[in-house]
Write a protein that holds these residues in place. Structure first.
Motif, PDB file in Angstrom:
ATOM      1  N   ILE B 170      32.608 -17.573 -18.179  1.00 50.42           N
ATOM      2  CA  ILE B 170      31.395 -16.987 -17.606  1.00 50.42           C
ATOM      3  C   ILE B 170      30.435 -18.151 -17.327  1.00 50.42           C
ATOM      4  CG2 ILE B 170      29.464 -15.417 -18.022  1.00 50.42           C
ATOM      5  CD1 ILE B 170      31.347 -14.009 -20.120  1.00 50.42           C
ATOM      6  N   GLU B 171      30.204 -18.376 -16.046  1.00 47.88           N
ATOM      7  CA  GLU B 171      29.383 -19.525 -15.666  1.00 47.88           C
ATOM      8  C   GLU B 171      27.927 -19.139 -15.528  1.00 47.88           C
ATOM      9  OE1 GLU B 171      29.595 -22.708 -15.397  1.00 47.88           O
ATOM     10  OE2 GLU B 171      31.721 -22.874 -15.902  1.00 47.88           O
ATOM     11  N   ARG B 172      27.053 -20.112 -15.759  1.00 51.02           N
ATOM     12  CA  ARG B 172      25.622 -19.900 -15.539  1.00 51.02           C
ATOM     13  C   ARG B 172      25.267 -20.364 -14.138  1.00 51.02           C
ATOM     14  NH1 ARG B 172      23.353 -20.013 -20.670  1.00 51.02           N
ATOM     15  NH2 ARG B 172      24.895 -19.079 -22.044  1.00 51.02           N
ATOM     16  N   ALA B 173      24.278 -19.691 -13.574  1.00 49.33           N
ATOM     17  CA  ALA B 173      23.817 -20.083 -12.239  1.00 49.33           C
ATOM     18  C   ALA B 173      23.270 -21.503 -12.257  1.00 49.33           C
ATOM     19  CB  ALA B 173      22.746 -19.113 -11.767  1.00 49.33           C
ATOM     20  N   THR B 174      22.650 -21.891 -13.378  1.00 50.68           N
ATOM     21  CA  THR B 174      22.073 -23.236 -13.456  1.00 50.68           C
ATOM     22  C   THR B 174      23.140 -24.313 -13.270  1.00 50.68           C
ATOM     23  OG1 THR B 174      22.302 -22.969 -15.831  1.00 50.68           O
ATOM     24  CG2 THR B 174      20.097 -22.718 -14.942  1.00 50.68           C
ATOM     25  N   ARG B 175      24.368 -23.992 -13.594  1.00 45.84           N
ATOM     26  CA  ARG B 175      25.428 -24.990 -13.526  1.00 45.84           C
ATOM     27  C   ARG B 175      26.294 -24.839 -12.276  1.00 45.84           C
ATOM     28  NH1 ARG B 175      28.902 -28.120 -16.979  1.00 45.84           N
ATOM     29  NH2 ARG B 175      31.020 -27.876 -16.254  1.00 45.84           N
ATOM     30  N   LEU B 176      26.680 -23.595 -11.973  1.00 46.14           N
ATOM     31  CA  LEU B 176      27.644 -23.391 -10.882  1.00 46.14           C
ATOM     32  C   LEU B 176      26.969 -23.270  -9.509  1.00 46.14           C
ATOM     33  CD1 LEU B 176      30.570 -23.000 -10.044  1.00 46.14           C
ATOM     34  CD2 LEU B 176      30.406 -20.601 -10.674  1.00 46.14           C
ATOM     35  N   LEU B 177      25.827 -22.602  -9.465  1.00 48.11           N
ATOM     36  CA  LEU B 177      25.197 -22.353  -8.159  1.00 48.11           C
ATOM     37  C   LEU B 177      24.849 -23.654  -7.421  1.00 48.11           C
ATOM     38  CD1 LEU B 177      24.467 -20.055  -6.304  1.00 48.11           C
ATOM     39  CD2 LEU B 177      22.270 -19.822  -7.479  1.00 48.11           C
ATOM     40  N   PRO B 178      24.264 -24.651  -8.107  1.00 54.29           N
ATOM     41  CA  PRO B 178      23.980 -25.902  -7.379  1.00 54.29           C
ATOM     42  C   PRO B 178      25.238 -26.535  -6.777  1.00 54.29           C
ATOM     43  CG  PRO B 178      22.844 -25.883  -9.486  1.00 54.29           C
ATOM     44  CD  PRO B 178      23.762 -24.709  -9.486  1.00 54.29           C
ATOM     45  N   GLN B 179      26.384 -26.322  -7.412  1.00 51.79           N
ATOM     46  CA  GLN B 179      27.625 -26.897  -6.863  1.00 51.79           C
ATOM     47  C   GLN B 179      28.044 -26.205  -5.573  1.00 51.79           C
ATOM     48  OE1 GLN B 179      30.803 -28.033  -9.735  1.00 51.79           O
ATOM     49  NE2 GLN B 179      29.599 -26.891 -11.227  1.00 51.79           N
ATOM     50  N   MET B 180      27.559 -24.958  -5.415  1.00 56.93           N
ATOM     51  CA  MET B 180      27.895 -24.212  -4.189  1.00 56.93           C
ATOM     52  C   MET B 180      26.930 -24.571  -3.050  1.00 56.93           C
ATOM     53  SD  MET B 180      30.417 -22.351  -4.966  1.00 56.93           S
ATOM     54  CE  MET B 180      31.303 -21.732  -6.381  1.00 56.93           C
ATOM     55  N   LEU B 181      25.915 -25.374  -3.367  1.00 54.97           N
ATOM     56  CA  LEU B 181      24.874 -25.642  -2.364  1.00 54.97           C
ATOM     57  C   LEU B 181      24.913 -27.080  -1.877  1.00 54.97           C
ATOM     58  CD1 LEU B 181      22.012 -23.647  -4.111  1.00 54.97           C
ATOM     59  CD2 LEU B 181      23.156 -23.045  -1.982  1.00 54.97           C
ATOM     60  N   GLY B 182      26.061 -27.621  -1.718  1.00 54.11           N
ATOM     61  CA  GLY B 182      26.175 -28.971  -1.198  1.00 54.11           C
ATOM     62  C   GLY B 182      27.619 -29.349  -1.007  1.00 54.11           C
ATOM     63  N   PRO B 183      27.838 -30.524  -0.399  1.00 50.41           N
ATOM     64  CA  PRO B 183      29.220 -30.954  -0.169  1.00 50.41           C
ATOM     65  C   PRO B 183      29.932 -31.252  -1.491  1.00 50.41           C
ATOM     66  CG  PRO B 183      27.660 -32.645   0.520  1.00 50.41           C
ATOM     67  CD  PRO B 183      26.851 -31.474   0.109  1.00 50.41           C
ATOM     68  N   ARG B 184      31.219 -31.028  -1.491  1.00 51.98           N
ATOM     69  CA  ARG B 184      32.030 -31.269  -2.682  1.00 51.98           C
ATOM     70  C   ARG B 184      33.092 -32.321  -2.383  1.00 51.98           C
ATOM     71  NH1 ARG B 184      32.045 -25.155  -2.029  1.00 51.98           N
ATOM     72  NH2 ARG B 184      29.975 -25.630  -1.226  1.00 51.98           N
ATOM     73  N   SER B 185      33.550 -32.955  -3.411  1.00 52.77           N
ATOM     74  CA  SER B 185      34.613 -33.940  -3.198  1.00 52.77           C
ATOM     75  C   SER B 185      35.540 -33.948  -4.408  1.00 52.77           C
ATOM     76  CB  SER B 185      34.010 -35.330  -2.996  1.00 52.77           C
ATOM     77  OG  SER B 185      33.313 -35.698  -4.169  1.00 52.77           O
ATOM     78  N   VAL B 186      36.702 -34.494  -4.209  1.00 54.06           N
ATOM     79  CA  VAL B 186      37.620 -34.675  -5.346  1.00 54.06           C
ATOM     80  C   VAL B 186      38.011 -36.139  -5.427  1.00 54.06           C
ATOM     81  CG1 VAL B 186      38.667 -32.393  -5.500  1.00 54.06           C
ATOM     82  CG2 VAL B 186      39.563 -34.028  -3.857  1.00 54.06           C
ATOM     83  N   THR B 187      38.321 -36.581  -6.619  1.00 56.49           N
ATOM     84  CA  THR B 187      38.837 -37.933  -6.813  1.00 56.49           C
ATOM     85  C   THR B 187      40.256 -37.811  -7.333  1.00 56.49           C
ATOM     86  OG1 THR B 187      38.121 -37.961  -9.102  1.00 56.49           O
ATOM     87  CG2 THR B 187      36.535 -38.771  -7.463  1.00 56.49           C
ATOM     88  N   GLU B 188      40.934 -38.947  -7.351  1.00 60.94           N
ATOM     89  CA  GLU B 188      42.303 -38.922  -7.864  1.00 60.94           C
ATOM     90  C   GLU B 188      42.305 -38.429  -9.317  1.00 60.94           C
ATOM     91  OE1 GLU B 188      44.453 -42.531  -7.187  1.00 60.94           O
ATOM     92  OE2 GLU B 188      46.150 -41.794  -8.376  1.00 60.94           O
ATOM     93  N   THR B 189      41.283 -38.864 -10.056  1.00 65.54           N
ATOM     94  CA  THR B 189      41.213 -38.474 -11.470  1.00 65.54           C
ATOM     95  C   THR B 189      41.000 -36.968 -11.611  1.00 65.54           C
ATOM     96  OG1 THR B 189      40.181 -40.601 -11.865  1.00 65.54           O
ATOM     97  CG2 THR B 189      40.047 -39.005 -13.656  1.00 65.54           C
ATOM     98  N   SER B 190      40.112 -36.405 -10.784  1.00 63.51           N
ATOM     99  CA  SER B 190      39.842 -34.965 -10.926  1.00 63.51           C
ATOM    100  C   SER B 190      41.053 -34.138 -10.496  1.00 63.51           C
ATOM    101  CB  SER B 190      38.588 -34.562 -10.151  1.00 63.51           C
ATOM    102  OG  SER B 190      38.787 -34.681  -8.769  1.00 63.51           O
ATOM    103  N   VAL B 191      41.775 -34.605  -9.489  1.00 56.56           N
ATOM    104  CA  VAL B 191      42.992 -33.880  -9.069  1.00 56.56           C
ATOM    105  C   VAL B 191      44.034 -33.942 -10.186  1.00 56.56           C
ATOM    106  CG1 VAL B 191      44.953 -33.913  -7.474  1.00 56.56           C
ATOM    107  CG2 VAL B 191      42.643 -34.180  -6.597  1.00 56.56           C
ATOM    108  N   ARG B 192      44.203 -35.153 -10.736  1.00 56.22           N
ATOM    109  CA  ARG B 192      45.191 -35.314 -11.810  1.00 56.22           C
ATOM    110  C   ARG B 192      44.849 -34.431 -13.002  1.00 56.22           C
ATOM    111  NH1 ARG B 192      45.880 -41.349 -11.961  1.00 56.22           N
ATOM    112  NH2 ARG B 192      44.434 -41.205 -13.694  1.00 56.22           N
ATOM    113  N   SER B 193      43.571 -34.483 -13.412  1.00 56.46           N
ATOM    114  CA  SER B 193      43.187 -33.702 -14.599  1.00 56.46           C
ATOM    115  C   SER B 193      43.257 -32.207 -14.301  1.00 56.46           C
ATOM    116  CB  SER B 193      41.797 -34.100 -15.078  1.00 56.46           C
ATOM    117  OG  SER B 193      40.835 -33.737 -14.123  1.00 56.46           O
ATOM    118  N   GLY B 194      42.916 -31.838 -13.068  1.00 58.66           N
ATOM    119  CA  GLY B 194      42.978 -30.425 -12.691  1.00 58.66           C
ATOM    120  C   GLY B 194      44.404 -29.903 -12.744  1.00 58.66           C
ATOM    121  N   LEU B 195      45.314 -30.666 -12.159  1.00 52.32           N
ATOM    122  CA  LEU B 195      46.715 -30.224 -12.148  1.00 52.32           C
ATOM    123  C   LEU B 195      47.288 -30.193 -13.560  1.00 52.32           C
ATOM    124  CD1 LEU B 195      47.962 -32.108  -8.965  1.00 52.32           C
ATOM    125  CD2 LEU B 195      47.916 -29.634  -9.281  1.00 52.32           C
ATOM    126  N   ARG B 196      46.889 -31.189 -14.368  1.00 55.67           N
ATOM    127  CA  ARG B 196      47.428 -31.207 -15.729  1.00 55.67           C
ATOM    128  C   ARG B 196      46.913 -30.015 -16.533  1.00 55.67           C
ATOM    129  NH1 ARG B 196      48.697 -36.606 -18.756  1.00 55.67           N
ATOM    130  NH2 ARG B 196      50.028 -36.639 -16.927  1.00 55.67           N
TER     131      ARG B 196
END
Lengths: 292, 471
Positions: B170-196
């Protein structure tokens, strides 16, 4: 961003490598079992009915709910494992209408069956799955994919031998309710994949000059009374047509007058039922010079 | 659609490919995510999309009104609209049948028989999760902790973001909503950790939870186990619910990372806790902090004396139980935790800073696990009568006798997998989560092995629905 493509592909490649290694390892285990079976004169293939066949010396490649496609694949692997020293003369294949019913055909179209029997069978056939099976046009695409995936079950092909029987029979008021599809539809026409697989099995036996016995056990009247008569007649005609080949014998015991004490359920036999089948099978084997 | 289906594994790469193809325009990415999330939810039952859309619309409007108004009474009234709509929706779909049942049985106890209208209300998947998420937004805007959303698509995406829509975190708006209001990116590390994380989550669900479920179902079913076998069944359920729910959370967090979105951690190795306070800081973190911030503190927290604080703690645990389902067994589960937590709370033990775990802590850890398992009996049982029967059976049959047929197919493989799982969990707990990501283990073979083992187990046994979908 490239990691989003490269990493999953690398993982997928790793999974494929692991699959290949496991498949080779399981395949070698299956080959060893088939090679052992070539040392005897009789081999039994089929489903749970094979357990009721009174041939204690014969190796058995059977699993409950085994369909005809996977039986064909096992027999194909068995042929490939043989060499000039093979002693096999007779192959007994247990058959019955259920192998052609809509449930079987549905399973052979690659759909998941709720009781998971189909899933188990796909696991059992995993070790013998080869490229030739994957490119066989008559095998539905979804079944090919599911066979490939289910090799991950790493199940062995299980060769069994020996024989045991049970005495506990059905009660006198026994009844069994079949589904409407079995009762009302001409299901044999729809059994395209199973019919094709039966043809493949017959061709395999011919190519090896084996005596192939299509062994059909007695069926309880609660089944025979309900099953669509036209479909049943078509099914029996197809087996009889196959048996026109000089080396193929159809042991048609579906309507054999076995009392209730011969049945464990509408299609499995007690010791008494097994003895009745053995009375028909043993003279055949003796006729080919084989002592059961 | 849920994570352990072939449909999801076709859906995810498709959405990911389209999502990153639109990376120049983050608003379009939001629109795509929203459409994908509604498709994901609608796959189960499209009718209930109206509820999500309704909740989104109400809270979007309420948020804007709360920001525009200054008069406290008007602001309270608008907050009341959000509370009434979201809690009303929850009450209707989740508690109406239970309340009618209690009403009828209350009258029956004084001799008045009633013939209530039978209500067949389907519980929409994930309703407890997304209503809490939208509620937290309205409350935070009311408290002026965040600015209201101006972009309805971004807000709707925050509410319906598919990886965590049906079972959290259950996410809070203070944390998740700002992420929906701008460009996003992924790094090799975030892809690796996400898949793992995704692979680790799949392993936990398919290998641990679904295998443990076979034993738990046998023990709580009609197998008639008692004594040590019943204890094994209860421990199996503890493993099942942990593997199931934390596995889901890991897949959700890992999936979100592939979209360039960070979700909060939901589980921190709770079964290594040394007391119940620590357990609740490690188990279903997003729900417990929600209750802390939006229930315990508004009730007065510990600021109004010890008696009131104890009352507030009890309320939180009972409401937490009720949140899981409309049944006295869940209330009892909450009450057991409250009863065991309050002595610790009164000693101030729940506020001690966490120390490094030592082997000398093992007895405390085992005791805490035993208490948690005892409470799980109420959670897992069919009803209160069944729970009491299970507890009675746990106390019987300890003398030598006929052992039940407890060896399920493939139990040797499960034992090995369980040992490996326990070791990996302990290593991460003891040396930090990053232990799993150290240099020697960065290669894709770790994920490949996890997937292969999951396939091995998943294809051999029946898959189980995620437990928390029912909440």
């Amino acid at each position: 961003m490239r990691a989003l493509i490269h990493r999953p592909l690398a993982i997928l490649a790793g999974v494929c490598l692991l699959w290949g290694a496991a498949h080779l390892w399981m395949g070698r285990g299956a080959d060893a079992e088939f090679e052992q079976a070539h040392r005897g004169e009789v081999v039994v293939f089929g489903d749970s009915h094979a357990g009721d066949v009174r041939l204690p010396q014969a190796p058995r490649f059977a699993f409950p709910a085994q369909d005809l496609v996977s039986t064909w694949m096992w027999m194909d692997a068995f042929v490939r494992a043989g060499d000039a020293d093979s002693k096999v003369k007779v192959v007994v294949l247990t058959v019955w209408p259920s192998k052609f019913l809509p449930l079987a055909e549905r399973r052979l179209s690659g759909r998941i069956q709720e009781d998971r029997w189909g899933q188990s069978v796909l696991g059992r056939v995993g070790p013998v799955l080869g490229f030739r099976h994957m490119v066989e046009p008559a095998v539905p695409w979804r079944l090919r994919w599911r066979m490939l995936l289910n090799t991950f079950q790493l199940r062995s092909s299980i060769r069994t031998s020996g024989w045991d029987c049970q005495d506990r029979s059905i009660p006198s008021d026994y009844g069994f309710k079949m589904g409407t599809l079995v009762q009302e539809a001409p299901w044999f026409d729809g059994a395209k994949v199973s019919r094709w697989a039966l043809g493949q099995i017959v061709r395999l036996a011919e190519s090896q000059s084996w005596e192939l016995v299509l062994l059909e056990h007695p069926m309880h009247r609660s089944f025979l009374d309900q099953v669509h008569p036209g479909a049943m007649a078509d099914y029996e005609a197809a087996l009889k047509a196959a048996a026109e080949h000089p080396r193929i014998t159809y042991v048609d015991m579906a309507r054999f007058p076995l009392p209730d004490s011969g049945f464990r359920d509408y299609h499995h036999l007690t010791c008494e039922g097994s003895a009745a089948v053995a009375d028909r099978l043993e003279p055949l084997l003796e006729g080919w010079g084989i002592s059961p | 659609m849920h994570f352990i289906t072939s449909a999801f594994w076709a859906f995810l790469p498709t959405v990911l490919a389209l999502y990153w193809a639109l990376r120049v325009h983050w608003r379009w990415q939001n629109a795509l995510l929203l459409a994908a999330s509604y498709f994901f939810y609608g796959w189960w039952d499209a009718r209930f999309l109206l509820l999500i859309a309704g909740s989104t619309a109400v809270d979007f409007v309420v948020g804007r009104r709360l920001a525009a108004l200054e008069a406290p009474r008007s602001r309270k009234a608008w907050l009341g609209v959000s509370l009434a709509f979201n809690l009303g929706m929850l009450a209707w779909f989740k508690y109406a049948g239970f309340l009618v049942e209690q009403w009828v049985s209350a009258w029956a106890s004084v001799g008045v028989t009633m013939d209530p209208m039978t209500m067949q209300i389907i519980l929409p998947v994930g309703i407890s999760f997304y209503t809490f998420q939208t509620l937290s937004y309205s409350i935070d805007v009311y408290r002026r902790r965040i600015e209201p959303a101006q972009d309805v698509v971004a807000f709707a995406t925050y509410v319906a973001f598919f990886p965590q829509l049906v079972a959290g975190p259950i996410e809070r708006a203070t944390r998740l909503l700002p992420q929906m209001l701008g460009p996003r990116s992924v790094t090799e590390t975030s892809v690796r950790s996400g898949l793992r994380l995704m692979c680790w989550g799949v392993f936990k669900k398919v290998v641990i939870a679904d295998s443990a479920a076979v034993y738990a179902n046998a023990a709580f079913g009609e197998a008639g186990w008692s004594g040590p076998y019943m204890v094994v069944g209860v421990v199996a359920f503890a493993l099942q619910i942990y593997g199931d729910f934390s596995g889901y959370s890991d897949i959700a967090i890992g999936t979100a990372r592939l979209f360039g979105i960070r979700l909060r951690s939901n589980f921190r190795f709770p079964y290594f806790s040394r007391d119940l306070g620590e357990f609740w800081r490690r188990w279903h973190v997003s729900l417990n902090t929600w209750f802390r911030d939006y229930l315990y503190i508004p009730l007065g927290g510990s600021r109004r004396g010890r008696g009131r604080a104890v009352f507030n703690v009890a309320v939180v645990f009972l409401v937490s139980g009720l949140w899981h389902g409309a049944d006295w067994k869940f209330v009892t589960w909450g009450a057991v935790h409250a009863a065991c937590f309050v002595p610790l709370f009164l000693r101030g033990g729940n506020r001690r800073p966490e120390q490094v775990w030592r082997w000398s802590d093992l007895p405390k850890t085992l005791w805490t696990f035993a208490v948690v398992c005892f409470a799980w009996v109420f959670f897992r049982a069919d009803d209160m009568g069944h729970a009491l029967d299970v507890l009675a059976r746990m106390g019987q049959g300890w003398t030598a006798g006929d052992a039940p047929d407890w060896k399920m197919p493939g139990y040797e493989a499960f034992a090995w997998a369980l040992a490996a799982f326990a070791l990996l969990e302990w290593a991460q707990f003891r040396y930090g989560v990053r232990w799993l990501w150290r240099r020697a283990w960065r290669g894709p073979w770790v994920e490949a092995v996890l997937i292969a083992v999951s396939l091995f187990f998943g294809l051999r046994q029946a898959s189980q629905e995620f437990i928390y979908f029912a909440f």
